[in-house]
Structure formats: C-alpha cells, structure tokens
Enzyme design. Structure first.
Site, short mmCIF file in Angstrom:
data_model
loop_
_atom_site.label_atom_id
_atom_site.label_comp_id
_atom_site.label_asym_id
_atom_site.label_seq_id
_atom_site.Cartn_x
_atom_site.Cartn_y
_atom_site.Cartn_z
CB CYS A 1 -0.92 -0.01 1.22
SG CYS A 1 -1.80 1.54 1.49
CG ASP B 1 36.72 19.75 -13.50
OD1 ASP B 1 37.41 20.77 -13.45
OD2 ASP B 1 36.72 18.98 -14.46
CG ASP C 1 38.21 15.51 -15.20
OD1 ASP C 1 37.88 15.80 -14.04
OD2 ASP C 1 39.27 15.90 -15.72
CB CYS D 1 0.20 1.75 4.23
SG CYS D 1 -1.55 1.33 4.13
CG ASP E 1 37.19 20.37 -17.55
OD1 ASP E 1 37.89 21.39 -17.57
OD2 ASP E 1 37.65 19.21 -17.57
#
Length: 716
Positions: free
Chosen positions: A20, A607, A603, A23, A407
């Site tokens: 459910c 970064d 990458d 529920c 990048d």
C-alpha cells in the site's frame, strides 16, 4: 561498538508485505517524527528503509500500528530477492474467496431475472456471505485503524461506502463494489510487483558467485567471502564478481550493464577489470583489488536504490497534497449527504448514496503509487543506459536546464595529448628539453604529463628527482641532476621571476608547457588535444534547444578559442585556475531564473569543487572513478558527451509520464466526484475511479524503464 555508535549506524531493511503506497507514506512520516529513528526515507519501489540498529523494535511497533502484517527484515538475510512473495496457500485462498463471492453475486442477481424471487432473509444471506468473503480484511483493517485514530484511508472509505449501501438496501452494489475493489487491489498488487521486478531486472548486475582459486582447486563462493589480494577465475559467459587486475589471460568483456556501451572491450594481462562486466570469450585470472562492499557493481546498485531518499519537488507536492485531499473529499461527501435533503432537494437515501459514491472515489492511491514508481523507473532506466542519477531531485532538475557549463580537457576533448612541437631556447637542445620535462613529470597523473613521458619514450630513474612538488593548476617544480627545474604554465615561471619571450601566438593551437632550468628559460613544448566523438553534435543539440553552453578551461586563450570555434559553444573562458572556474560558475548561476538550473559537466577528478557547487554536477567517464561518484550528482559511466542528451531526455520523459499520471488521476477522480454529486455516477463507476485508475497509472509508470533516448533534446 558503543551504544552511541549503534544509534548512529543505519542498516538497510526491507518491509516485507508492504503493498500500500498510502500506508508507506504514513509509515515514513511516523518514522521521521520518532526521535530514536530521525529523518529517513522509505523507498516504496524497493520496499526498503535505513534504520538505526537501536530503533528496529520501535520501527516495527510503528508498522504494526499502521499496517499490521508488514515485517522488517534485514536485507542481508533476504539474499538477492527483491521481496518475499506471498505464500501460495494465501494466494490460492484469496482467489477462492473472490471466485465464490463472484458466484454468489451472480446467483443473487440472476435468480430474480429468471423468475425466482428470493425471500428477503435468503437474499441477505446470499449477498452478505459474498460481502464478508471478500471484504472481511478491509472491514477488520478499517476497524483497527479507527480504534487507533487513523481515519480517511482506503479501508475506511470502502467500508463506510459499502456498509452505507447495505443500510439503504443496495445489496448488489455493496457486494459488487467490495468484490471489484478486492479484485482490483489484487491485480494492482500484481502490477506493482511486476513493475518492481522489471525495474530491478534493469540493475540485475549483481554477481551470484566467485570462482576462488584456493591452492590447487577452484571453489565456488559468495563474492562477499573473497578477500583483497586473493585470486579468482572468470570463465567465458560469467559475470566478473569483484574489481581486480587481470594477472593472466585475455578476453573481450561486455560492459553494457555498467556503461550502456554496446561494443565489447578488449582486456589483457595488467588491465583493470570491474565487477558487473561479463566475460565474453577467454578465461581470465584476476587478483582482487577491492572487497565486494566497495566494488563498482555494489556502488552502482547502492546509488540507484538509495536515489529515492532525495525526493523530487513533484514527489513532495503529491505527498503533501494526498494528506489534505482525502479529508477534503470526505467533508464534501458529508455536506452532500446532509445539506441538500435538509433544504428539501431530495431524500436522505438519495443523497447518502451519492455521498457514499464520492467516498469510494476519493482514495489517493493512484497518485501515491505512480509518482515514486515513475521516478524509480526513470532512475533505473537511466542506469541501463550507463547513467547514474543520485536522486529523483536531480532527475527533475535536468528538465529545467538553462545553462550547461563544460570543462574542456577530458570532457569535450579526448585528453589524449600528443607532443607536436619542441622549441628549445638558445643554448638548449631538444633532447635535453624533452628529458628534463619527462623527468619532472614522472610522478604526475595528468594527461599532459603522460603525453610528455610517452613522447620521450626512454626509461626514467625516479631516484634522480629531488624536492618534487606539484603545484595545483600551474605545474611542477623539482630538482633534477642538480638543476632546479620548473615545468608548467607561464604563470609558474613568472612567479619565480623568470622572463618568458613575449609571444602570444606560437604558430599553432595547443597547450604550452614552459620549462625553466636553474632560473633560466629553456624553451617550451607544444601539445595538442583532439575533440571527443559526438562533442560537436551534443553542443549543437543543446544550442538548438535554447540551452546556453559555456566552456571553462585552464588552457591559453588561443587554445580555448580554437576548440570553442570547432564546437560552437555559446561562450568560453580560458586560463582559469580551479577557483576561477567556481567564480565563473557562480556568476552564471546568479544570472539564471528562479526555476532554471545550471549544470556543470567535468571529468569528476579535478573538478570536484565546481561539480559540488552547480545545481547538478555531472561527471563524465566515471567508470571506476571514486572521485567522480563521490563529487557528482549524475555520473555518465561511458565517456561520451552524447550521454548528456540521453540523461536530459530520460529526465524529461520521466517527468512527462509522472504528470500524465497526476493529471489523469486527478481529472478522473474530480470528474467522478462531480458526476457522483449530481447522481450520474454509481458505485460501479466509483470503483474504476479508485483501483482502475491506480492500475492504469502503475502500468503507465513502467513505460519509463523502456524509454530509449534519441540524440536530441525533447522537452517534457
């Protein structure tokens, strides 16, 4: 382990028997309001939740109060199965009850038509027997919930509606509605379970066993039992069970389960191999480098299964909406039952029947079930394409992209550099310049450093290098054979007071690596990169969809200009340090609208700060990269820019399906509420507005997992 540590450690549990969705929401709210449990998220699609070790009994008590019969089981005790199926005897008994009730209903309806008028006692006996057979579980659950103060769930609404129908002598409708509700719930549960299994099958990359090489024999063991440093055997057709290094053999492996890549990879001795890959041909002997809990396949499964803990705004809206929707409809039904007859607009019996019809319609299950299943299907479908999305919120954010920031190196370009020019200064030879540069870059993992070492080609002695220091974003300084050496960007040499020839254009686009020896400029090396396959098409597709593209790079202006012109990006910024990239990203984010998103694609290794700062950080080529998986919100496992389009399209299609379900369910329900209020809709139609709509919404939600993205942006 101390009591405090136990209270903080969370274990994954499955809620066995939970079918459910409404529920599940109540259980989740109760868990979060319980101090010993704290904030947590219940994943209805996988029936799982993370709970503190010390709060399991409290959690089970909450479940028993809201949905008795649902049992908490640690996932490691359940093995690989998604859920425990109901026992065959329970399923058979439910089918028998539905069949017998159907027969009794048919008898009660047909006999009067055939001319056999039933005495009222016999009529009640036939219909009430059928009613109790299919409705006793609903009635018992409703009564139990009322005693605990839990009103307005589907059991309460169905019980009130059908008991009211019996009270006004609408026996066939009371039985028919309860029978159709029970049959509909049964079919709906089957559909939900099938959807769960189908979604799970998309991620069924978990290995079943490992062939452990032990002395002179090979033992078949669970992957969890294999230790780092031990050796396993992977035969043709078998899944690679753990991450490792191939120590013997060569083969082609299928990586599609991890990356979505259809072309097999060639694996040879010395190569790394990841769990989840499938060995296609030769026999491989692999030395294990990571335990199973830290393996690539386990990380992927954990990411996908736990993504539901980060709910999308749409999901949060429906959760909040459902809390107020049902009580509001109940109040409307009460008003319809009482006010018109008091005003002389009809009989109480007529208006009570209309109100009961509205009660049957008002269950919010269609909304509550389809939304989480839709998002889970989208996340699972993305994983099949080699795209890991860490949360439904990130999946939805991809539908609001205004700007994509890239990048350059390793993202739009291949990062496979080649030395294309050597330019020694007066008094230095090309050979000396190359040797010094290669020696200085011996410890660096940067692609440019690798290209310099590859171009030099001769053995390097690490012992000749002293005082090595890598300066982030600038280059390397070291002492080599008694010389103080600087290798890197122009800024590195200028900061050391070394004069560089005043030349902006060195005759060719590329990356310049300057070398200084003992405080004197020694020359430069020009290195060129190549665009990735599909990068230009990706930029073009984004631009055609009105999405701004920006490239940020640490390379020189001339290099960035050349790449930007080739790709067709909207704008670019060059010669940036890592902190400069963050500053530019923040500028772009300040320019966006309140409902627009800026994503960064990098990458995933160098970064991390920018990936973390963006609305959505996307790491490309993250297969086997811990840094990528940690820093990014979305990981493109295959190193292809076009996968970004796939991710955006899957997100858009997922949101489209979810809003289809929301509008369909609300439209049908509100329409039937109106029809019920004016006396057109009966309880027979009301059942369709409840379980029928929920079933259709579940089936529609499963379409997401079968979606295949075209290579262009399709807005939801």
């Amino acid at each position: 382990m101390s009591l405090e540590q136990q209270s903080q450690e969370r274990i994954k549990y499955r809620l066995e028997g939970l079918s459910c969705a409404n529920c599940a929401l109540k259980i989740e709210r109760a868990f979060c309001s319980e101090e010993t449990i704290g904030e947590t998220s219940l994943n209805f699609a996988t029936q799982t939740v993370y709970l503190p070790l010390t709060a399991v009994e409290v959690a089970q008590g909450i479940i028993d109060r809201i949905e008795p019969g649902v049992i908490l089981k640690p996932v490691n005790q359940l093995g690989k199965s998604l859920q425990q199926e109901e026992s065959s005897s329970d399923g058979q008994w439910q089918k028998i009850r539905m069949v017998v009730a159907s027969v009794l209903l048919a008898v009660g309806l047909l006999l009067p038509i055939l001319g056999f008028n039933l005495f009222w006692v016999l009529e009640y006996a036939v219909f009430l027997t059928a009613y109790v057979l299919v409705g006793y579980e609903v009635l018992y659950t409703a009564l139990r919930n009322i005693t605990k103060g839990a009103l307005f769930d589907e059991n309460f609404l169905m019980s009130i509606g059908t008991i009211g129908a019996i009270a006004i002598n609408q026996l066939p409708e009371a039985v028919g509605v309860m029978l159709f509700y029970t049959v509909g719930e049964y079919i709906q549960d089957l559909a939900v379970n099938r959807s769960r299994h189908s979604i799970q099958a998309l991620m069924d990359i978990r290995p079943d066993y490992a062939n452990l090489v032990h002395q002179l024999e090979v033992l078949k063991v669970a992957p969890e039992e294999v230790q780092v440093g031990q050796t396993i055997l992977v035969r043709p057709g078998e899944k690679v069970p753990l991450d490792g290094e191939v120590v013997q053999g060569s083969s082609f492996v299928d990586t599609s389960a991890l990356t979505g890549e259809s072309v097999p990879r060639n694996i040879e001795t010395g190569d790394a191999i990841l769990s989840g890959m499938v060995n296609s041909s030769g026999v491989l002997t692999v030395r294990v480098t990571r335990p199973y809990a830290e393996s690539s396949v386990q990380k992927i499964l954990d990411l996908v299964e736990n993504a539901s803990s980060r709910k999308a705004p749409t999901e949060k809206f429906i959760t909040t909406f459902s809390r107020y929707y049902t009580p509001a409809v109940v109040l409307i039904a009460l008003g319809i039952a009482v006010i018109p007859p008091l005003l002389g607009a009809g009989t109480f019996s007529e208006w009570i029947y209309r109100a009961l019809t509205i009660l049957v319609i008002s269950c919010p299950c269609a909304l509550v079930i389809s939304v989480p299943l839709g998002y889970f299907g989208g996340i699972g479908g993305a994983s099949r394409q080699g795209i890991l999305v860490k949360g439904a919120n990130f999946l939805e954010a991809l539908t609001k992209v205004k700007t994509v920031v890239f990048d350059k190196t390793g993202t739009l370009t291949q990062g496979v550099f080649e030395v294309v020019k050597l330019s020694p200064a007066k008094g230095y030879s090309s050979e000396f310049l190359m040797e010094i540069a290669a020696a200085a870059e011996i410890h660096s993992s940067h692609p440019i450093a690798q290209s310099i070492r590859d171009s030099y080609g001769l053995p390097l002695e690490p012992g000749t290098i002293e005082d090595y220091q890598e300066i982030s974003g600038k280059g390397v300084q070291a002492k080599i054979k008694g010389y103080d050496v600087l290798v890197g960007k122009a800024v590195l040499l200028r900061e050391a007071g070394i004069q560089i020839p005043d030349t902006e254009n060195y005759g060719q686009a590329g990356t310049l690596v300057h070398i200084a020896v003992s405080g004197e400029y020694a020359g430069y090396i020009l290195i060129a990169d190549r665009l990735k396959l599909g990068a230009k098409e990706t930029i073009q597709a984004l631009g055609n969809s009105g999405i701004k593209t920006v490239m940020l790079t640490g390379d020189l202006q001339t290099v960035a200009q050349s790449v930007a012109d080739d790709l067709g990006v909207s704008e670019f910024h060059a010669d940036l340090m890592p902190q400069d990239k963050v500053a530019w990203l923040e500028r772009l984010m300040a320019e966006k609208g309140s409902n627009e998103k800026v994503i960064f694609v990098g990458d995933g290794i160098n970064d991390a700060p920018v990936l973390t700062r963006a609305d959505v950080g996307i790491a490309m080529g993250g297969l086997g990269s811990d840094a990528a998986i940690e820093a990014a919100d979305v990981v493109l496992m295959e190193d292809q820019p076009v996968k970004l389009l796939t991710a955006i399209n899957i997100a858009g299609f997922t949101k489209k399906i979810i809003w289809q379900n929301i509008l369909f369910a609300l439209g049908i329900k509100l329409g039937f509420v109106f029809l019920g209020a004016i006396g057109i809709a009966t309880m027979w139609e009301a059942v369709f507005a409840d379980v029928g709509v929920a079933l259709l919404a579940v089936l529609n939600a499963t379409r997401v997992r079968r979606y295949t993205s075209p290579s262009l942006i399709i807005r939801p």
